[in-house]
Design a protein around this motif. Sequence first.
Motif, PDB file in Angstrom:
ATOM      1  N   MET A 286       0.828  -1.150  -0.057  1.00  0.00           N
ATOM      2  CA  MET A 286      -0.050  -0.079   0.016  1.00  0.00           C
ATOM      3  C   MET A 286       0.707   1.317   0.047  1.00  0.00           C
ATOM      4  O   MET A 286       0.604   2.151  -0.688  1.00  0.00           O
ATOM      5  CB  MET A 286      -0.925   0.138   1.048  1.00  0.00           C
ATOM      6  N   LEU A 287       1.848   1.159   0.987  1.00  0.00           N
ATOM      7  CA  LEU A 287       2.872   2.218   1.128  1.00  0.00           C
ATOM      8  C   LEU A 287       3.483   2.656  -0.462  1.00  0.00           C
ATOM      9  O   LEU A 287       3.712   3.781  -0.797  1.00  0.00           O
ATOM     10  CB  LEU A 287       3.682   2.162   2.022  1.00  0.00           C
ATOM     11  N   MET A 288       3.801   1.597  -1.077  1.00  0.00           N
ATOM     12  CA  MET A 288       4.498   1.581  -2.432  1.00  0.00           C
ATOM     13  C   MET A 288       3.810   2.289  -3.312  1.00  0.00           C
ATOM     14  O   MET A 288       4.082   3.154  -4.277  1.00  0.00           O
ATOM     15  CB  MET A 288       5.301   0.274  -2.937  1.00  0.00           C
ATOM     16  N   SER A 289       2.504   2.004  -3.552  1.00  0.00           N
ATOM     17  CA  SER A 289       1.458   2.312  -4.464  1.00  0.00           C
ATOM     18  C   SER A 289       1.299   3.972  -4.114  1.00  0.00           C
ATOM     19  O   SER A 289       1.090   4.609  -5.142  1.00  0.00           O
ATOM     20  CB  SER A 289      -0.040   1.747  -4.098  1.00  0.00           C
ATOM     21  N   TRP A 290       1.185   4.158  -2.706  1.00  0.00           N
ATOM     22  CA  TRP A 290       1.043   5.812  -2.345  1.00  0.00           C
ATOM     23  C   TRP A 290       2.268   6.497  -2.914  1.00  0.00           C
ATOM     24  O   TRP A 290       2.182   7.576  -3.378  1.00  0.00           O
ATOM     25  CB  TRP A 290       0.667   5.964  -1.029  1.00  0.00           C
ATOM     26  N   LEU A 291       3.527   5.875  -2.605  1.00  0.00           N
ATOM     27  CA  LEU A 291       4.794   6.570  -2.968  1.00  0.00           C
ATOM     28  C   LEU A 291       4.919   6.787  -4.474  1.00  0.00           C
ATOM     29  O   LEU A 291       5.645   7.876  -4.914  1.00  0.00           O
ATOM     30  CB  LEU A 291       5.837   5.916  -2.504  1.00  0.00           C
ATOM     31  N   ALA A 292       4.101   5.953  -5.261  1.00  0.00           N
ATOM     32  CA  ALA A 292       4.302   6.377  -6.844  1.00  0.00           C
ATOM     33  C   ALA A 292       3.269   7.336  -7.129  1.00  0.00           C
ATOM     34  O   ALA A 292       3.450   7.637  -8.433  1.00  0.00           O
ATOM     35  CB  ALA A 292       3.731   4.834  -7.552  1.00  0.00           C
ATOM     36  N   GLY A 293       2.400   7.594  -6.276  1.00  0.00           N
ATOM     37  CA  GLY A 293       1.740   8.869  -6.437  1.00  0.00           C
ATOM     38  C   GLY A 293       0.407   8.386  -7.292  1.00  0.00           C
ATOM     39  O   GLY A 293       0.094   8.329  -8.335  1.00  0.00           O
ATOM     40  N   THR A 294      -0.792   8.267  -6.567  1.00  0.00           N
ATOM     41  CA  THR A 294      -1.941   7.633  -6.838  1.00  0.00           C
ATOM     42  C   THR A 294      -3.262   8.272  -6.287  1.00  0.00           C
ATOM     43  O   THR A 294      -3.479   8.954  -5.159  1.00  0.00           O
ATOM     44  CB  THR A 294      -2.268   6.121  -6.606  1.00  0.00           C
ATOM     45  N   THR A 295      -4.194   8.676  -7.205  1.00  0.00           N
ATOM     46  CA  THR A 295      -5.569   9.196  -6.822  1.00  0.00           C
ATOM     47  C   THR A 295      -6.706   8.277  -6.231  1.00  0.00           C
ATOM     48  O   THR A 295      -7.641   8.531  -5.934  1.00  0.00           O
ATOM     49  CB  THR A 295      -5.982   9.969  -7.846  1.00  0.00           C
ATOM     50  N   TYR A 296      -6.326   6.994  -6.242  1.00  0.00           N
ATOM     51  CA  TYR A 296      -6.914   6.043  -6.057  1.00  0.00           C
ATOM     52  C   TYR A 296      -7.738   6.010  -4.603  1.00  0.00           C
ATOM     53  O   TYR A 296      -8.688   5.526  -4.338  1.00  0.00           O
ATOM     54  CB  TYR A 296      -6.343   4.624  -6.010  1.00  0.00           C
ATOM     55  N   PHE A 297      -6.629   6.530  -3.526  1.00  0.00           N
ATOM     56  CA  PHE A 297      -7.010   6.820  -2.004  1.00  0.00           C
ATOM     57  C   PHE A 297      -7.869   7.924  -1.988  1.00  0.00           C
ATOM     58  O   PHE A 297      -8.229   7.938  -0.668  1.00  0.00           O
ATOM     59  CB  PHE A 297      -5.983   6.358  -1.190  1.00  0.00           C
ATOM     60  N   THR A 298      -8.189   8.785  -2.682  1.00  0.00           N
ATOM     61  CA  THR A 298      -8.638   9.990  -2.282  1.00  0.00           C
ATOM     62  C   THR A 298     -10.280  10.208  -2.127  1.00  0.00           C
ATOM     63  O   THR A 298     -10.889   9.165  -2.556  1.00  0.00           O
ATOM     64  CB  THR A 298      -8.373  11.095  -3.490  1.00  0.00           C
ATOM     65  N   ASN A 299     -10.808  10.958  -1.353  1.00  0.00           N
ATOM     66  CA  ASN A 299     -12.171  11.167  -1.251  1.00  0.00           C
ATOM     67  C   ASN A 299     -12.496  12.786  -1.379  1.00  0.00           C
ATOM     68  O   ASN A 299     -11.562  13.368  -0.966  1.00  0.00           O
ATOM     69  CB  ASN A 299     -12.671  10.498   0.029  1.00  0.00           C
TER      70      ASN A 299
ATOM     71  N   VAL B 118      -2.148  12.515  -2.788  1.00  0.00           N
ATOM     72  CA  VAL B 118      -1.837  11.634  -3.672  1.00  0.00           C
ATOM     73  C   VAL B 118      -0.564  11.016  -3.669  1.00  0.00           C
ATOM     74  O   VAL B 118      -0.096  10.223  -4.541  1.00  0.00           O
ATOM     75  CB  VAL B 118      -2.087  12.222  -5.227  1.00  0.00           C
ATOM     76  N   GLY B 119       0.386  11.119  -2.658  1.00  0.00           N
ATOM     77  CA  GLY B 119       1.623  10.670  -2.485  1.00  0.00           C
ATOM     78  C   GLY B 119       2.611  11.914  -3.286  1.00  0.00           C
ATOM     79  O   GLY B 119       2.356  12.815  -3.834  1.00  0.00           O
ATOM     80  N   PRO B 120       3.688  11.331  -2.919  1.00  0.00           N
ATOM     81  CA  PRO B 120       4.880  12.336  -3.359  1.00  0.00           C
ATOM     82  C   PRO B 120       4.882  12.328  -4.842  1.00  0.00           C
ATOM     83  O   PRO B 120       5.109  11.358  -5.682  1.00  0.00           O
ATOM     84  CB  PRO B 120       6.232  11.968  -2.976  1.00  0.00           C
ATOM     85  N   LEU B 121       4.745  13.506  -5.784  1.00  0.00           N
ATOM     86  CA  LEU B 121       4.658  13.581  -7.185  1.00  0.00           C
ATOM     87  C   LEU B 121       6.195  14.210  -7.601  1.00  0.00           C
ATOM     88  O   LEU B 121       6.843  15.319  -6.962  1.00  0.00           O
ATOM     89  CB  LEU B 121       3.690  14.362  -7.689  1.00  0.00           C
TER      90      LEU B 121
END
Length: 662
Positions: free
Chosen positions: A510-523, A587-590
């Motif tokens: 989960m953390l690696m996905s977030w580190l890659a920069g994803t909008t998937y977890f936003t609300n 969204v994580g680090p971009l």
Amino acid sequence: MTHSTPARLPATLLISLGALSIAVLAIDFWPFLQKGLAGQVILTPDETDFDQILFHYSTLPRLVMAFLCGAGLALAGAAIQTVLRNPLASPTTLGVGAGVEFALTIFVLIAPASLAIFQEAFALAGGMIALGAVYLIASKRGNATLWLILAGMIVNLLLQSGSQIVLLFNEQYLQSIFMWGAGDLAQNGWEDTAFVLPRVMIGMIAILALSRPLDLLALGDDTASSLGAKVTVLRLLILGFAVFITASVISAAGMIGFVGLAVPAALRIAGLTRSRDLMIHSVLTGGFALLIIDFVVRQFNGLGGDVLPTGAATALFGAPFIIFILRKARIMPGGQSEDHHSDQEITSKSQLSIILLATLVVGIIASLVISFDGHALVLLDWNADGADIALGRAERTFAAMICGAALAVSGTLIQRVGRNPLASPEITGVSSATALAMIVALAIFGFGKRAELMAIGAAGGIISLFVLLGLCRKFTHAPHYMLLNGLALTAILGAIVRIVLTRGGTQTSMLMSWLAGTTYFTNMNEVMIVAGITAALLITAIALRRPLELASLGTDQSVSLGLGISVFQFAMMLLAAILAASATLLVGPLSFVGLMAPHLARVAGYRLAGGHLLGAVLIGVNVMMVAEWLARNMLYPAQLPTGLIAALIGTSYFLILAIRNR
């Protein structure tokens, strides 16, 4: 006396590290020395004695591997620095390590076992292609230090993003490959040592045999050519052997950071100039240094029971040395001034404004109603399910756009106050510090509320900026120091992230996905909060556009015009850190958005502070909107992280910029 004192420094350093290495060996061998079993445990261990078996097949090969890896990487770094005449060049900073890591990751995941004999060739090709890309980018700027390191960062980021995405789609390999990528010297036998030893020896003999031509290359291409040296052939040959050593080490032990940079640079500062002396000292000093660092790492592993990756830990020791080099070597950026003038003709301000506004309108509509099903573009059906789908798309699209705006404003403030067109939140360490603070709070201390994470992340970014400003306070007339010191901080923070993630267990994916920069977890609630913060701070920055103009003139001019530059600088950096932290939380680090948006706005003609801010916001919003749509649709039904696509767009921009400017 004035000449003999510096000459003693390399020998003193080598003797000191050698003595510490002997102490390390004595500590490891002590249980067997007491019993008179040292020779037996090395050559013919008693197979009924668990301690002897463990030492012979685990500790002893690890000691040898640590020395070989340190010696090989230090030698490779010394050769690369000499050939390119750049004290900040190394396998780490020039993308060689990332190229080898990416190639090996791909090979391990897709190649059948029958092709295992080609793994080394694959790794070598990856390293050579990465180094070639960096060299081609920087050669357009005369291989100036600043552009060489920026080119290395571009290639590193691109390849690391690629490796990260490949792993995210192959989670069954995630933990083992991620651990290997962090640099793991743990051994279960002598196979890896037997693999590395002859290759390091071959590379060492070849580079030492070319030490005299290396001395010629160190004088410059014109001088070397006039003395009869075939510059291009020699450069390719020596760089080839350096990459060969690096590929061999990484194939066996993963990424070992900064040995190839810190060791030869330290020896140069200590007074070594002749190539042969530098290469020999680099081999011994690098081997001893990594042996000692790995010993320290092993003690921590013994305390906690968790595996601490040696490569990431090495970066904690090596990356601070960049800061030391910058303060001692007084490195100048070379083509920095050129960047202010020669790349102003990419497009005009009016044309870009029209394109951006049109793209924004069309893009928002397309993001909501158009998708790609793997074969063709598909329009959204406006039924009950279609409304929910459109709402979800709107949420993700708006999140990406807000983050683009926040990072654009953050990057603009950092570039103008720092008077550096190549500074940005991700390069100056703000994004990395924000991400690290959030990861530590989540993975180690268990903080889960978004408000808590936002506050902690903002604090991390602010502390990072203050540290950076403190490091650069003596170099107010050399803005490039902010960039290079920022890269050092980013490397340190990235190493700590690696260490934390290896301890993250089930949270790693989960953390690696977030580190890659994803909008998937936003609300939408979080998006609206970040939108409010971004709008408020953008309005504040525009209201302060006049002092922002003064700050960009430089310290002396600003003070003479009545601006308290230190207070204002800290205030603007504080705003930049809050914006970067807000975007990172969402969204994580971009990467590259905070660098590309203000840079492109400036070269397109948005010169005044107010216009620069608004132009950068338009660019950042568009880039992230496009990146989010592509991330959702490029590999349908799989979804890529938005940060990867943004990094690809940013990388393409700077590649074009580098190619256009000779």
